[in-house]
Design a protein around this motif. Sequence first.
Motif, PDB file in Angstrom:
ATOM      1  N   ILE A 188       0.841  -1.202   0.000  1.00  0.00           N
ATOM      2  CA  ILE A 188       0.000   0.000   0.000  1.00  0.00           C
ATOM      3  C   ILE A 188       0.875   1.251   0.000  1.00  0.00           C
ATOM      4  O   ILE A 188       0.604   2.222  -0.716  1.00  0.00           O
ATOM      5  CB  ILE A 188      -0.944   0.005   1.219  1.00  0.00           C
ATOM      6  N   CYS A 189       1.947   1.223   0.805  1.00  0.00           N
ATOM      7  CA  CYS A 189       2.858   2.376   0.866  1.00  0.00           C
ATOM      8  C   CYS A 189       3.494   2.637  -0.497  1.00  0.00           C
ATOM      9  O   CYS A 189       3.535   3.787  -0.959  1.00  0.00           O
ATOM     10  CB  CYS A 189       3.953   2.134   1.911  1.00  0.00           C
ATOM     11  N   TYR A 190       3.978   1.588  -1.142  1.00  0.00           N
ATOM     12  CA  TYR A 190       4.572   1.748  -2.479  1.00  0.00           C
ATOM     13  C   TYR A 190       3.538   2.304  -3.458  1.00  0.00           C
ATOM     14  O   TYR A 190       3.842   3.161  -4.299  1.00  0.00           O
ATOM     15  CB  TYR A 190       5.097   0.416  -2.991  1.00  0.00           C
ATOM     16  N   LYS A 191       2.307   1.808  -3.340  1.00  0.00           N
ATOM     17  CA  LYS A 191       1.237   2.268  -4.239  1.00  0.00           C
ATOM     18  C   LYS A 191       0.981   3.756  -4.033  1.00  0.00           C
ATOM     19  O   LYS A 191       0.847   4.519  -5.002  1.00  0.00           O
ATOM     20  CB  LYS A 191      -0.038   1.466  -3.982  1.00  0.00           C
ATOM     21  N   LYS A 192       0.911   4.189  -2.783  1.00  0.00           N
ATOM     22  CA  LYS A 192       0.674   5.598  -2.473  1.00  0.00           C
ATOM     23  C   LYS A 192       1.836   6.485  -2.912  1.00  0.00           C
ATOM     24  O   LYS A 192       1.662   7.681  -3.146  1.00  0.00           O
ATOM     25  CB  LYS A 192       0.422   5.765  -0.971  1.00  0.00           C
ATOM     26  N   LEU A 193       3.031   5.877  -3.029  1.00  0.00           N
ATOM     27  CA  LEU A 193       4.202   6.624  -3.489  1.00  0.00           C
ATOM     28  C   LEU A 193       4.327   6.604  -5.013  1.00  0.00           C
ATOM     29  O   LEU A 193       5.245   7.189  -5.573  1.00  0.00           O
ATOM     30  CB  LEU A 193       5.468   6.034  -2.853  1.00  0.00           C
ATOM     31  N   GLY A 194       3.389   5.903  -5.662  1.00  0.00           N
ATOM     32  CA  GLY A 194       3.388   5.861  -7.128  1.00  0.00           C
ATOM     33  C   GLY A 194       4.311   4.821  -7.715  1.00  0.00           C
ATOM     34  O   GLY A 194       4.496   4.762  -8.938  1.00  0.00           O
ATOM     35  N   ASP A 195       4.892   3.958  -6.860  1.00  0.00           N
ATOM     36  CA  ASP A 195       5.786   2.895  -7.329  1.00  0.00           C
ATOM     37  C   ASP A 195       4.957   1.617  -7.482  1.00  0.00           C
ATOM     38  O   ASP A 195       4.977   0.731  -6.618  1.00  0.00           O
ATOM     39  CB  ASP A 195       6.930   2.698  -6.329  1.00  0.00           C
ATOM     40  N   PHE A 196       4.231   1.519  -8.584  1.00  0.00           N
ATOM     41  CA  PHE A 196       3.289   0.412  -8.754  1.00  0.00           C
ATOM     42  C   PHE A 196       3.978  -0.934  -8.983  1.00  0.00           C
ATOM     43  O   PHE A 196       3.433  -1.979  -8.659  1.00  0.00           O
ATOM     44  CB  PHE A 196       2.326   0.722  -9.900  1.00  0.00           C
TER      45      PHE A 196
END
Length: 310
Positions: free
Chosen positions: A129-137
């Motif tokens: 989720i953190c990576y997703k929120k940082l835009g690192d899909f």
Amino acid sequence: MDIRIEAELKGVLNLLKQGNPLEAQKIISSLFEYDLESRELIYTNKCCIFWIDSIERLKRIEDSCERSENILLEWKNFQDYISRETTQYTPALFAVQQGFFSNALEEYKKLLEERDPLQRAEVFKNAGICYKKLGDFENARAFLTEANNIYPNLSSVLAELADCYSLCGEDKFGKVLYREAFFTDPDSIDLDFLDSELIKCLIEKTKSRGYSGKALHYWIPVYGVLSGVFNIKRELTSQEVARLKKDIYAMENEIKDPSCNSEILVPRMLNCYFWLMDHYDLAKENPAKINEVLLSIKLLDSAVYEMYIK
């Protein structure tokens, strides 16, 4: 906005992106000497104050598992807090998001060796989720896939994985996983962390029908089918079909009890009926079986029946 304040505010936003709200707030305090009415400063200051307090709250939690559970809860609390502001300063909100989830990710990385499979899957999911929120899909998908490998078929993980696929423009995979997640255990899915337009539109559409709270989670897959969002189907195994029919039989008996929780039971039954009809369709069963299920839907909820047959 004053040119000097604008330049200083850029430095403040960079500090927030780096996860340092304390230093950012010190600069803002000095800038108030020049402009006490600046909406941008006031908004950014409120972001800083909340985040500083949040860091202190999390530091006081000694148990790593408990702290892990509370990290993302702090973000939800922040969203609730900042949404009360009448005007939004988007650069500050984006900077806080970058800093918050960068810090959160570092905390979750410390817990990746958790031994309990369920807890470990939860840590990998939260890191995803953190990576997703940082835009690192790419990393988000990798961590969420690992979470699913560690403890397969958790709806909370499948929904986040679906979200990643949809955010990457792969709606076909997203639809399959969303549908699976909301069928299996909709109540465990945290809607606040789902970001794709596909699912957000469906959530809003379901809310507009008057559903909220726990009931909202159970009606989302129903309207997902009715609106054509959950239109990617898969064949069920013989064991899944047997379990589905058993669940339907149990719910059909339960719904006869006047004291049953129909608010949850009705959408659960509708969702199961949809899956059973999909099975009959894909397995090319006698159309009479599908008509039998359609009659059950009509008797249960005539409005849903009318929408389904249109």
